[in-house]
Every structure is written in C-alpha cells, then in structure tokens.
Scaffold this motif. Structure first.
Motif, PDB file in Angstrom:
ATOM      1  N   PHE A   1       1.025  -1.172   0.092  1.00  0.00           N
ATOM      2  CA  PHE A   1      -0.153  -0.031   0.104  1.00  0.00           C
ATOM      3  C   PHE A   1       0.925   1.252  -0.037  1.00  0.00           C
ATOM      4  CE2 PHE A   1      -2.488   3.215   1.964  1.00  0.00           C
ATOM      5  CZ  PHE A   1      -3.619   3.495   1.307  1.00  0.00           C
TER       6      PHE A   1
ATOM      7  N   PHE B   1      -1.536  -1.680  -5.573  1.00  0.00           N
ATOM      8  CA  PHE B   1      -2.743  -1.408  -5.086  1.00  0.00           C
ATOM      9  C   PHE B   1      -3.401  -2.912  -5.532  1.00  0.00           C
ATOM     10  CE2 PHE B   1      -2.693   3.308  -5.411  1.00  0.00           C
ATOM     11  CZ  PHE B   1      -2.377   3.285  -3.939  1.00  0.00           C
TER      12      PHE B   1
ATOM     13  N   SER C   1      -2.648  -4.817  -2.379  1.00  0.00           N
ATOM     14  CA  SER C   1      -2.988  -4.223  -1.247  1.00  0.00           C
ATOM     15  C   SER C   1      -4.269  -3.581  -0.976  1.00  0.00           C
ATOM     16  CB  SER C   1      -1.926  -3.192  -0.586  1.00  0.00           C
ATOM     17  OG  SER C   1      -2.047  -2.037  -1.623  1.00  0.00           O
ATOM     18  N   SER C   2      -4.925  -3.202  -2.126  1.00  0.00           N
ATOM     19  CA  SER C   2      -6.222  -2.573  -1.864  1.00  0.00           C
ATOM     20  C   SER C   2      -7.079  -2.512  -3.237  1.00  0.00           C
ATOM     21  CB  SER C   2      -5.839  -0.998  -1.530  1.00  0.00           C
ATOM     22  OG  SER C   2      -7.179  -0.176  -1.832  1.00  0.00           O
TER      23      SER C   2
END
Length: 126
Positions: free
Chosen positions: A12, A44, A47-48
């Motif tokens: 992230f 990302f 992570s997201s």
C-alpha cells in the motif's frame, strides 16, 4: 497474520508513493507519469482492491494501465515523455560536469531503459 498485514501495508505504501510521483509527473514534464501509475496499480492490486479499481476506472490514468495490462503497450505520448526526461536528466548531468564513470553508468542505464521503452508496442496489435 502480522506478516501478512505488514506485507500488505508495504504494498500500500509503495502504491501511494508511486501514485504521488505519477501525479507530480502530470505537472512536471521531466517526471514520466505512466510508469509510476502502472506501478501504483500493481501495488494496489496486492493491497487495496478499492484503490486498484479506482485507478483502472480513472479517466486520465485508467487507459494507460489497461493498455499495459492487456497489450503490454506504452502510448506514444508516454514514450516521448520518458525519452525526453531521460535526455534531460543526462543533459543535466553533463552540465553539472559529473565524473566520467558516473556519466558512463548513467548513459548505459538510460540507453537500456530507453531502448526497452521505445520497443514496446504503442497500442493493441492489429
């Protein structure tokens, strides 16, 4: 479990840093945007998912990410910006009269990276 959280946090943080550099590159001609935004999307993705999806849908950044993901293509404008940035960086090094070994190393890296960039497809293959 803590290692997983730490790894995800590192991805992230890398995504945020890469996206910040990409956004700065929109306004600063010597900093290419596309490679940083592609890197941010990759970070990302690890992570997201929410930020990854937002980048893919973004009107400015999304097309470059999709071109890279689907076709391993770099748009001609991004190639031009990257090569100009590399030439400018090398020119600045010459102007600063850096030692010959530094110029040689920098030139080798820039030539290799520039050659790789310009040989990527510019869009979907016909």
């Amino acid at each position: 479990m803590q290692l997983k959280i730490l790894r995800r946090s590192a991805w992230f943080a890398g995504g945020v840093l890469a996206l910040a550099l990409g956004v700065v590159g929109v306004f600063l001609p010597l900093l290419p945007t596309t490679p940083f935004v592609i890197l941010a999307a990759a970070c990302f993705a690890q992570s997201s998912p929410r930020l990854h999806d937002w980048l893919l849908r973004h009107p400015l950044f999304g097309p470059a990410i999709r071109d890279w993901r689907n076709h391993r293509a770099i748009p001609p404008r991004a190639k031009t910006a990257a090569v100009i940035a590399m030439v400018a960086a090398f020119g600045l090094s010459l102007w600063m009269q850096l030692p010959g070994w530094v110029l040689l190393a920098q030139g080798a890296v820039l030539l290799t990276a520039g050659g790789w960039i310009v040989t990527r497809p510019s869009g979907p293959r016909a």
